[in-house]
Design a protein around this motif. Sequence first.
Motif, PDB file in Angstrom:
ATOM      1  N   LYS A 320       0.854  -1.208   0.000  1.00 26.51           N
ATOM      2  CA  LYS A 320       0.000   0.000   0.000  1.00 26.51           C
ATOM      3  C   LYS A 320       0.883   1.249   0.000  1.00 26.51           C
ATOM      4  O   LYS A 320       0.701   2.164  -0.797  1.00 26.51           O
ATOM      5  N   VAL A 321       1.853   1.293   0.914  1.00 32.28           N
ATOM      6  CA  VAL A 321       2.703   2.490   1.023  1.00 32.28           C
ATOM      7  C   VAL A 321       3.503   2.695  -0.263  1.00 32.28           C
ATOM      8  O   VAL A 321       3.491   3.775  -0.864  1.00 32.28           O
ATOM      9  N   ASP A 322       4.179   1.645  -0.703  1.00 34.48           N
ATOM     10  CA  ASP A 322       5.123   1.826  -1.807  1.00 34.48           C
ATOM     11  C   ASP A 322       4.426   1.995  -3.155  1.00 34.48           C
ATOM     12  O   ASP A 322       4.842   2.803  -3.978  1.00 34.48           O
ATOM     13  N   THR A 323       3.347   1.242  -3.363  1.00 30.92           N
ATOM     14  CA  THR A 323       2.630   1.362  -4.644  1.00 30.92           C
ATOM     15  C   THR A 323       2.071   2.768  -4.808  1.00 30.92           C
ATOM     16  O   THR A 323       2.182   3.374  -5.872  1.00 30.92           O
ATOM     17  N   LEU A 324       1.465   3.280  -3.750  1.00 31.27           N
ATOM     18  CA  LEU A 324       0.856   4.601  -3.882  1.00 31.27           C
ATOM     19  C   LEU A 324       1.912   5.671  -4.162  1.00 31.27           C
ATOM     20  O   LEU A 324       1.749   6.496  -5.058  1.00 31.27           O
ATOM     21  N   ASN A 325       3.005   5.608  -3.404  1.00 28.46           N
ATOM     22  CA  ASN A 325       4.055   6.605  -3.631  1.00 28.46           C
ATOM     23  C   ASN A 325       4.671   6.450  -5.021  1.00 28.46           C
ATOM     24  O   ASN A 325       4.939   7.442  -5.707  1.00 28.46           O
ATOM     25  N   SER A 326       4.896   5.212  -5.444  1.00 24.51           N
ATOM     26  CA  SER A 326       5.497   4.990  -6.764  1.00 24.51           C
ATOM     27  C   SER A 326       4.567   5.464  -7.871  1.00 24.51           C
ATOM     28  O   SER A 326       5.005   6.042  -8.870  1.00 24.51           O
ATOM     29  N   CYS A 327       3.272   5.192  -7.706  1.00 29.19           N
ATOM     30  CA  CYS A 327       2.320   5.592  -8.760  1.00 29.19           C
ATOM     31  C   CYS A 327       2.199   7.115  -8.833  1.00 29.19           C
ATOM     32  O   CYS A 327       2.091   7.686  -9.919  1.00 29.19           O
ATOM     33  N   ILE A 328       2.228   7.765  -7.688  1.00 30.26           N
ATOM     34  CA  ILE A 328       2.185   9.239  -7.688  1.00 30.26           C
ATOM     35  C   ILE A 328       3.423   9.773  -8.420  1.00 30.26           C
ATOM     36  O   ILE A 328       3.341  10.665  -9.266  1.00 30.26           O
ATOM     37  N   GLU A 329       4.574   9.183  -8.123  1.00 27.22           N
ATOM     38  CA  GLU A 329       5.818   9.622  -8.772  1.00 27.22           C
ATOM     39  C   GLU A 329       5.763   9.341 -10.276  1.00 27.22           C
ATOM     40  O   GLU A 329       6.199  10.171 -11.090  1.00 27.22           O
ATOM     41  N   ALA A 330       5.200   8.179 -10.645  1.00 30.27           N
ATOM     42  CA  ALA A 330       5.128   7.837 -12.069  1.00 30.27           C
ATOM     43  C   ALA A 330       4.249   8.837 -12.828  1.00 30.27           C
ATOM     44  O   ALA A 330       4.580   9.259 -13.939  1.00 30.27           O
ATOM     45  N   VAL A 331       3.122   9.225 -12.218  1.00 30.83           N
ATOM     46  CA  VAL A 331       2.241  10.185 -12.912  1.00 30.83           C
ATOM     47  C   VAL A 331       2.924  11.544 -12.984  1.00 30.83           C
ATOM     48  O   VAL A 331       2.802  12.260 -13.986  1.00 30.83           O
ATOM     49  N   ASP A 332       3.677  11.879 -11.962  1.00 27.88           N
ATOM     50  CA  ASP A 332       4.426  13.137 -11.994  1.00 27.88           C
ATOM     51  C   ASP A 332       5.444  13.115 -13.145  1.00 27.88           C
ATOM     52  O   ASP A 332       5.576  14.090 -13.892  1.00 27.88           O
ATOM     53  N   LEU A 333       6.109  11.991 -13.322  1.00 30.03           N
ATOM     54  CA  LEU A 333       7.068  11.868 -14.434  1.00 30.03           C
ATOM     55  C   LEU A 333       6.339  11.948 -15.774  1.00 30.03           C
ATOM     56  O   LEU A 333       6.840  12.558 -16.726  1.00 30.03           O
ATOM     57  N   ALA A 334       5.148  11.340 -15.845  1.00 25.90           N
ATOM     58  CA  ALA A 334       4.358  11.386 -17.090  1.00 25.90           C
ATOM     59  C   ALA A 334       4.040  12.841 -17.453  1.00 25.90           C
ATOM     60  O   ALA A 334       4.120  13.241 -18.615  1.00 25.90           O
ATOM     61  N   MET A 335       3.698  13.628 -16.430  1.00 29.71           N
ATOM     62  CA  MET A 335       3.397  15.055 -16.664  1.00 29.71           C
ATOM     63  C   MET A 335       4.639  15.768 -17.226  1.00 29.71           C
ATOM     64  O   MET A 335       4.550  16.599 -18.121  1.00 29.71           O
ATOM     65  N   ARG A 336       5.796  15.433 -16.695  1.00 30.21           N
ATOM     66  CA  ARG A 336       7.032  16.090 -17.146  1.00 30.21           C
ATOM     67  C   ARG A 336       7.390  15.670 -18.568  1.00 30.21           C
ATOM     68  O   ARG A 336       7.952  16.462 -19.331  1.00 30.21           O
ATOM     69  N   VAL A 337       7.095  14.409 -18.911  1.00 27.79           N
ATOM     70  CA  VAL A 337       7.355  13.960 -20.290  1.00 27.79           C
ATOM     71  C   VAL A 337       6.496  14.771 -21.257  1.00 27.79           C
ATOM     72  O   VAL A 337       6.969  15.259 -22.282  1.00 27.79           O
ATOM     73  N   VAL A 338       5.225  14.923 -20.905  1.00 27.66           N
ATOM     74  CA  VAL A 338       4.298  15.618 -21.811  1.00 27.66           C
ATOM     75  C   VAL A 338       4.605  17.119 -21.849  1.00 27.66           C
ATOM     76  O   VAL A 338       4.434  17.776 -22.873  1.00 27.66           O
ATOM     77  N   GLY A 339       5.061  17.663 -20.738  1.00 32.96           N
ATOM     78  CA  GLY A 339       5.432  19.084 -20.721  1.00 32.96           C
ATOM     79  C   GLY A 339       4.277  19.983 -20.341  1.00 32.96           C
ATOM     80  O   GLY A 339       3.312  19.534 -19.702  1.00 32.96           O
ATOM     81  N   GLY A 340       4.359  21.240 -20.763  1.00 33.43           N
ATOM     82  CA  GLY A 340       3.413  22.273 -20.324  1.00 33.43           C
ATOM     83  C   GLY A 340       1.965  21.953 -20.640  1.00 33.43           C
ATOM     84  O   GLY A 340       1.059  22.251 -19.849  1.00 33.43           O
ATOM     85  N   VAL A 341       1.735  21.283 -21.781  1.00 33.60           N
ATOM     86  CA  VAL A 341       0.340  21.017 -22.154  1.00 33.60           C
ATOM     87  C   VAL A 341      -0.299  19.961 -21.247  1.00 33.60           C
ATOM     88  O   VAL A 341      -1.515  19.747 -21.284  1.00 33.60           O
ATOM     89  N   SER A 342       0.516  19.297 -20.420  1.00 36.01           N
ATOM     90  CA  SER A 342      -0.055  18.313 -19.484  1.00 36.01           C
ATOM     91  C   SER A 342      -0.993  18.995 -18.488  1.00 36.01           C
ATOM     92  O   SER A 342      -1.809  18.340 -17.849  1.00 36.01           O
ATOM     93  N   LEU A 343      -0.868  20.316 -18.374  1.00 31.08           N
ATOM     94  CA  LEU A 343      -1.724  21.058 -17.435  1.00 31.08           C
ATOM     95  C   LEU A 343      -3.095  21.379 -18.020  1.00 31.08           C
ATOM     96  O   LEU A 343      -3.995  21.805 -17.300  1.00 31.08           O
ATOM     97  N   GLN A 344      -3.226  21.175 -19.324  1.00 33.52           N
ATOM     98  CA  GLN A 344      -4.489  21.562 -19.969  1.00 33.52           C
ATOM     99  C   GLN A 344      -5.635  20.647 -19.556  1.00 33.52           C
ATOM    100  O   GLN A 344      -5.507  19.419 -19.590  1.00 33.52           O
TER     101      GLN A 344
END
Length: 389
Positions: A320-344
């Motif tokens: 529970k602890v590690d999956t949630l933290n890892s998934c949050i980090e993974a989505v954060d990385l996904a946002m950075r890959v996509v760049g500024g338009v990820s905020l749209q």
Amino acid sequence: MDWIERARELARGFSERAPDHDRAGTFPFENFEELREAGFFGLTVPRRFGGSEASLGEYLGVLEAIAYGDGSTALSFMMHLKTFGQEREAPAYPTEWVERMARGSVERGELVNTVATEEGLGSPAGGGMPDTTAVRDGEGWRLSGRKTFTTLAPLLHYFIVLARVDEPGGRPRLANFMVLRDDPGLRIEETWDSLGMRATGSHDAVFEDIRLGADRLLNARNQGGADARGGAGMAWFALGLCAVTLGVATAARDYAVAYARERTPNSNRTIKEYPGVRTRIARMDLLLQRSRALMEDACAAWESGARGGMPALNRIAAAKVDTLNSCIEAVDLAMRVVGGVSLQKRRPIERYWRDVRAPLHNPPIEDRALEMLARSALDEPVEPPQAAE
Ligand SMILES: Cc1cc2nc3c(=O)[nH]c(=O)nc-3n(C[C@H](O)[C@H](O)[C@H](O)COP(=O)(O)OP(=O)(O)OC[C@H]3O[C@@H](n4cnc5c(N)ncnc54)[C@H](O)[C@@H]3O)c2cc1C
């Protein structure tokens, strides 16, 4: 029937509806109608009551598949499904009510959830006493109070409500009562307006001096006493949250990878060629693979026993602890890959970023899970789970 494949098919439609429900904060009734029609309401219900008695592993696969399309639908549906999974392993409610809920869910499409959290109490897993009270009234009870985070509220039929019972001369007790949707005095206040999981309908449920017959008392325990669902409560709840989170994070990962393959800023290289983008993609996959491995390991240990290493319940806490933290980090990385338009708002990825965070606040919360691991490592007595909510 391959439940996971069928869930994937339905989730494609859920993902098309998700942006509108997320924006408006509306409940996806159509998704639940499709789940009902396809027989999913009885997925975890025991076979003897007409259900499919899916294993913990199948339940996780279905939740992950649904969450890939819509995290809100998956989290809401989890609340219903886990009730029967837990009950199969650790009976906590009277058999007549289990049969009625089970048959109601398979035959009439009625949904169940536990309604425990309150504004003042916070999570009941903290061990506090609720402000919702049940007082004796002849043979029966009168129930009054207000619950927050009542997920599935727009569609719920069976409300399993945690209340405080004060008996003359005795210590206050914690008890669960059955409240039905058409009981006079039950009101839903549409208060749910949240950052993430906006389409879960997790509104307030208000109980105004509801009269309940004696048969509505489901179980009772002393303050600090173990929840009747025990470890099974934690297994189906915590691992269900891992599956939901993993589904949302995988959707974000797939969106980012597809974007990186296509996105070619004018007169420039496709962004997948940049080392920084490549590293982030690899790191996302590492985090998601780690999450999957932890979840599957904990599930296998719970289903067939841990052979060496951590006991099954500790693996569930760790997952529970590690999956949630890892998934949050993974989505954060996904946002950075996509760049500024990820905020749209017109792109689903900003919704994934919000949704993936919500299960952090469902039990076991990180500090309690870590405390459990620490106690176990230090050979100190591990406290029994006090609640799954
Ligand atoms: C999307 C969603 C759906 C939900 N659905 C339901 C539902 O259907 N039914 C239901 O009953 N509840 C539901 N909940 C509520 C959930 O299970 C928790 O009870 C709730 O989120 C706790 O709220 P809180 O963090 O404000 O609680 P609090 O208990 O007030 O905690 C506040 C903070 O203090 C910390 N804290 C509290 N106690 C301790 C402790 N002992 N040790 C260390 N730190 C501690 C917590 O980590 C947190 O950071 C839902 C929550 C969410 C987010």
